[in-house]
Design an enzyme around this catalytic site. Sequence first.
Site, PDB file in Angstrom:
ATOM      1  N   LYS A  74      51.290  32.196  46.870  1.00  0.00           N
ATOM      2  CA  LYS A  74      50.986  33.069  45.720  1.00  0.00           C
ATOM      3  C   LYS A  74      51.994  34.204  45.659  1.00  0.00           C
ATOM      4  CE  LYS A  74      46.914  35.471  43.779  1.00  0.00           C
ATOM      5  NZ  LYS A  74      45.484  35.800  44.002  1.00  0.00           N
ATOM      6  N   SER A 149      42.208  34.359  40.472  1.00  0.00           N
ATOM      7  CA  SER A 149      43.550  34.670  40.050  1.00  0.00           C
ATOM      8  C   SER A 149      44.635  33.792  40.679  1.00  0.00           C
ATOM      9  CB  SER A 149      43.862  36.126  40.394  1.00  0.00           C
ATOM     10  OG  SER A 149      43.864  36.328  41.800  1.00  0.00           O
ATOM     11  N   SER A 173      39.107  34.653  44.118  1.00  0.00           N
ATOM     12  CA  SER A 173      40.354  34.109  43.586  1.00  0.00           C
ATOM     13  C   SER A 173      40.915  32.880  44.285  1.00  0.00           C
ATOM     14  CB  SER A 173      41.427  35.184  43.598  1.00  0.00           C
ATOM     15  OG  SER A 173      41.262  35.983  42.475  1.00  0.00           O
TER      16      SER A 173
HETATM   17  N1  GLN Z   1      38.041  37.305  39.380  1.00  0.00           N
HETATM   18  C1  GLN Z   1      37.893  38.415  40.232  1.00  0.00           C
HETATM   19  C2  GLN Z   1      38.568  39.627  39.627  1.00  0.00           C
HETATM   20  O1  GLN Z   1      39.061  39.513  38.565  1.00  0.00           O
HETATM   21  C3  GLN Z   1      38.422  38.115  41.598  1.00  0.00           C
HETATM   22  C4  GLN Z   1      39.877  38.308  41.707  1.00  0.00           C
HETATM   23  C5  GLN Z   1      40.413  38.092  43.091  1.00  0.00           C
HETATM   24  O2  GLN Z   1      39.722  37.595  43.985  1.00  0.00           O
HETATM   25  N2  GLN Z   1      41.651  38.511  43.282  1.00  0.00           N
HETATM   26  O3  GLN Z   1      38.606  40.677  40.191  1.00  0.00           O
END
Ligand code: GLN
Length: 482
Positions: A74, A149, A173
């Site tokens: 990532k 994400s 994410s």
């Molecule tokens: N979807 C969650 C957010 O928008 C989790 C994001 C993540 O784990 N980086 O914060």
Amino acid sequence: MTVPYHRFRKQLEDGESTCETTVVSFLAQIRAHESLNAFVTVLEDRALEKAREIDRKLAQGGAGSLAGMVVAVKDLFAMKHVRTTCGSRILERYHSPYDSAVVGRLEEEDAIVIGKTNMDEFGMGSSSENSAYGPVLNPRDPGRTPGGSSGGSAAAVAAGLAMTAIGSDTGGSVRQPAALTGVVGLRPTYGRISRYGLIAFASSLDTVGIFSSDVTDCAILLQALAGRDPRDATSSLLPVPDYAEALRSSVRGLTFGLPREYYGEGLSPEVGEAIHAVVSLIRESGGEIREISLPLTDYGIATYYLICTAEASSNLARYDGVKFGLRIDPEGDLRRMIEETRHEGFGSEVKRRIMLGTYVLSAGYYDAYYLKAQRVRTLIRRDFENAFRECDVLIGPTSPTTAFRLGEKSEDPMAMYLSDIYTVTAPLAGLPAISIPAGLDSRGLPIGLQLTGRAFQEENLLRAGYWIEQVRIRQTGCCQPA
Ligand code: GLN
């Protein structure tokens, strides 16, 4: 989906394959699937060079535990001399001067980093649409999101563009995109893997996560990455167990908790049925199932979004046009420079979170929002402590629905946030959780099952996950969607 690493490793050792030819074919796959937009940067030359070096090592002996594993990382992990954008315009030209702990460990163990994957800007999102580099498409259905994400990492594994991938999981994410693309996704316990060089979003929640095509590869990668790192004060001193051992035992003797609150409103009936089918299998095979209660589940989203935005507003203060990344300096005026840089450099979701977070931390609102959220966080942690008095592993859905259409939720932040309902509570409690493929819905879209464990008991998740995977292979002839 490609062959899992553990099988490829045997081919390598038997002389049936080489790292170089394998990297060449992965690079061709990446080019053929460019439209998925899974990568921000492909490290073609570097990966080929590394592949040749590992082929030599394999011939001479002494290759590392991940020799020849083709990994996608990532784009929020620092990698020396490589661009690290975090999905943001503000870091578009940022080249890291050092390696993150994860990249360091991967390369020490002779894995091959094939590229940096696309993501929601700074990890903020659940659909990988909040990227300055365009949305990632779901390889199972390109009209849909792969989740987020870490959508680029999930898509890379699902489409066979890498054997495994690294993501980060703050509130889901890794697990949610794994569920939506039909791969395995692990969020380890907070502190299990060093976060040195992981660009921070919400520091009390951020963890390194693993994507793989099966549970065995997940265990191999966790083994190589877990452990104390003096450069990350939050990394744990606890010894790292032998995770491969966990794959040899069955679910007999494990007690599974079925949280009553997970099967209510908002859960797609098809997802619910798939989870219940697995629960029945566990019961028939001697695993014990117990209904438990997590009464604070409904407060998870509000608590998570207050805490993560507060931490984000503080972490993202460092992007001011002075230290690194974008600088827009129209008139040589310091204040205007900071304002313009942040205005141009951040996308709208990031700005929304900075504003929300600044608000909940401000004098007069701190007690009502931030402090209250911290208190509820403690209660959520207690909910889990109580549940784990009655069971070893919690079982439930990863995501309330299968992959949604691109654009479906992008205008409605609340709808987007609600899709995280099952993934945000384990991070608030610092617990490990894994998403395992559990079949397909009537549209052929993958369904993910989530297992949550006690802190530092990843073995139980791998053990139960492996068992579920094997039963599904026997049942369907294949554990993954075609
Ligand atoms: N979807 C969650 C957010 O928008 C989790 C994001 C993540 O784990 N980086 O914060």
